[in-house]
Design a protein around this motif. Sequence first.
Motif, PDB file in Angstrom:
ATOM      1  N   SER A 103     -30.338   4.293  -7.742  1.00 15.27           N
ATOM      2  CA  SER A 103     -30.956   4.663  -9.726  1.00 15.27           C
ATOM      3  C   SER A 103     -29.660   3.879 -10.570  1.00 15.27           C
ATOM      4  O   SER A 103     -28.143   5.229 -10.318  1.00 15.27           O
ATOM      5  N   LYS A 104     -30.175   3.067 -11.456  1.00 17.94           N
ATOM      6  CA  LYS A 104     -29.270   3.249 -12.926  1.00 17.94           C
ATOM      7  C   LYS A 104     -29.576   3.110 -14.120  1.00 17.94           C
ATOM      8  O   LYS A 104     -31.013   2.846 -13.738  1.00 17.94           O
ATOM      9  N   LEU A 105     -29.265   3.920 -14.836  1.00 13.41           N
ATOM     10  CA  LEU A 105     -29.825   4.225 -15.779  1.00 13.41           C
ATOM     11  C   LEU A 105     -28.810   3.694 -16.858  1.00 13.41           C
ATOM     12  O   LEU A 105     -28.053   3.546 -16.767  1.00 13.41           O
ATOM     13  N   ASP A 106     -29.885   3.378 -17.971  1.00 12.37           N
ATOM     14  CA  ASP A 106     -29.084   3.548 -19.873  1.00 12.37           C
ATOM     15  C   ASP A 106     -28.620   4.848 -20.517  1.00 12.37           C
ATOM     16  O   ASP A 106     -30.262   4.515 -21.353  1.00 12.37           O
ATOM     17  N   VAL A 107     -27.981   5.104 -20.838  1.00 10.09           N
ATOM     18  CA  VAL A 107     -27.540   6.100 -21.795  1.00 10.09           C
ATOM     19  C   VAL A 107     -26.530   6.095 -22.960  1.00 10.09           C
ATOM     20  O   VAL A 107     -26.304   6.205 -23.251  1.00 10.09           O
ATOM     21  N   GLY A 108     -26.770   5.029 -23.396  1.00 11.43           N
ATOM     22  CA  GLY A 108     -25.965   4.469 -23.991  1.00 11.43           C
ATOM     23  C   GLY A 108     -24.898   3.275 -23.104  1.00 11.43           C
ATOM     24  O   GLY A 108     -24.172   2.223 -23.926  1.00 11.43           O
ATOM     25  N   ALA A 109     -24.155   3.932 -21.867  1.00  9.35           N
ATOM     26  CA  ALA A 109     -23.645   3.353 -21.434  1.00  9.35           C
ATOM     27  C   ALA A 109     -24.767   3.580 -19.131  1.00  9.35           C
ATOM     28  O   ALA A 109     -25.184   3.982 -19.404  1.00  9.35           O
ATOM     29  N   ASP A 110     -23.892   2.503 -18.972  1.00  6.57           N
ATOM     30  CA  ASP A 110     -24.662   2.199 -17.523  1.00  6.57           C
ATOM     31  C   ASP A 110     -24.648   3.303 -16.647  1.00  6.57           C
ATOM     32  O   ASP A 110     -23.462   3.245 -17.124  1.00  6.57           O
ATOM     33  N   VAL A 111     -25.192   3.614 -15.934  1.00 10.33           N
ATOM     34  CA  VAL A 111     -24.196   5.408 -15.265  1.00 10.33           C
ATOM     35  C   VAL A 111     -25.712   4.902 -13.482  1.00 10.33           C
ATOM     36  O   VAL A 111     -26.467   4.536 -13.971  1.00 10.33           O
ATOM     37  N   GLU A 112     -24.864   4.743 -12.914  1.00 13.22           N
ATOM     38  CA  GLU A 112     -25.120   5.207 -11.247  1.00 13.22           C
ATOM     39  C   GLU A 112     -25.735   6.096 -11.352  1.00 13.22           C
ATOM     40  O   GLU A 112     -24.176   7.273 -10.772  1.00 13.22           O
ATOM     41  N   THR A 113     -26.294   6.354 -10.466  1.00 15.34           N
ATOM     42  CA  THR A 113     -26.869   7.872 -10.057  1.00 15.34           C
ATOM     43  C   THR A 113     -27.852   7.538  -8.807  1.00 15.34           C
ATOM     44  O   THR A 113     -28.315   6.154  -8.143  1.00 15.34           O
ATOM     45  N   SER A 114     -28.260   8.206  -8.164  1.00 16.24           N
ATOM     46  CA  SER A 114     -29.493   8.402  -7.223  1.00 16.24           C
ATOM     47  C   SER A 114     -30.757   9.267  -7.474  1.00 16.24           C
ATOM     48  O   SER A 114     -31.246  10.331  -8.513  1.00 16.24           O
ATOM     49  N   GLN A 115     -31.838   8.659  -7.196  1.00 13.83           N
ATOM     50  CA  GLN A 115     -33.269   8.707  -7.300  1.00 13.83           C
ATOM     51  C   GLN A 115     -33.944   9.693  -5.865  1.00 13.83           C
ATOM     52  O   GLN A 115     -34.402   8.683  -5.279  1.00 13.83           O
ATOM     53  N   ASP A 116     -34.057  10.953  -6.318  1.00 15.57           N
ATOM     54  CA  ASP A 116     -33.675  11.722  -5.480  1.00 15.57           C
ATOM     55  C   ASP A 116     -35.248  12.045  -5.033  1.00 15.57           C
ATOM     56  O   ASP A 116     -36.377  12.290  -6.251  1.00 15.57           O
ATOM     57  N   GLN A 117     -36.336  11.630  -4.021  1.00 15.05           N
ATOM     58  CA  GLN A 117     -38.252  11.624  -3.417  1.00 15.05           C
ATOM     59  C   GLN A 117     -37.883  11.918  -1.960  1.00 15.05           C
ATOM     60  O   GLN A 117     -37.452  12.088  -1.553  1.00 15.05           O
ATOM     61  N   CYS A 118     -39.366  12.732  -2.217  1.00 17.72           N
ATOM     62  CA  CYS A 118     -39.801  12.966  -0.508  1.00 17.72           C
ATOM     63  C   CYS A 118     -41.639  12.629  -0.848  1.00 17.72           C
ATOM     64  O   CYS A 118     -41.917  12.565  -1.733  1.00 17.72           O
ATOM     65  N   ALA A 119     -41.950  12.394   0.240  1.00 11.22           N
ATOM     66  CA  ALA A 119     -43.110  12.602   0.535  1.00 11.22           C
ATOM     67  C   ALA A 119     -43.339  13.451   1.931  1.00 11.22           C
ATOM     68  O   ALA A 119     -42.916  14.185   2.316  1.00 11.22           O
TER      69      ALA A 119
END
Lengths: 163, 105
Positions: free
Chosen positions: B47-63
Amino acid sequence: MNPQVPPVFTNLRQRIFDAVVEGFRSILTANNYETNVGANVFPWKSDALAESDLPGIVIRDVGVEPVDTSSGVCVAYRMRFEVALVPSRSVDSPAYARKIWADVITMLGLNRIWRDTERLNMTTEYAGDEMRVDEKAGTFSGIFIRFFVLFKMKSLDPYIATP
Amino acid sequence: MTMLEQAEADVATFFDPTVGFGIAATFTRAGEVTANPINVSFDKAFSKLDVGADVETSQDQCAFRTADWPDCAQGDTLTIGTTAYTVMDPQPDGLGVSVCTLTED
């Protein structure tokens, strides 16, 4: 090669940018600041920040505009900076972003007249900021600030600052 | 047995750790201490977010099978191995499966 400029000179814009980056790098708890964000300062980072880069600061000098051209000889300019302050992912991320902001404002206040090995004779104007929070992947926040550094240089001579 | 009931029964096989895509986990409802066993599938998508600068992270989810955790709610905790996640956004699909986004805060 520019025949007018001895190769040892660094242009004024680069000197100003380097002085500002060094100012941000001084934001360390060892220098009595509240945060250690000065350990992760990225001038013009072209790719995204990894989580290991946080808390971090990305600095960009996005432009220069003339302020006063009336004298014709010595011209006043504003160099515009855009800086992203990004703390680590945490439920307390917005509060920590505010601490980083306070450290940055303190640093700008201490460096109203930026200096390098020679006096650069510049002043700083704060131009506001925006705070952003994203909670889709944990709590990330950031404060995007803008400020100007005002300086004077000889008209169309990028190497010589004037008082 | 209705088709929905048949689908809900078949879903259990999908999340079975021995023959399907599931892994063993436990969930705890907010405000409680009891850890309840459950089989889930876990994703850690980029996942990539924009909080003023781009930040790479992960979107954890479960099913998981909705019937195994029908009252999944924001603030509940899911533990996989030694890692605890907080439920952010439960999304039941109405056909027997629920997905929820997680945060490792």
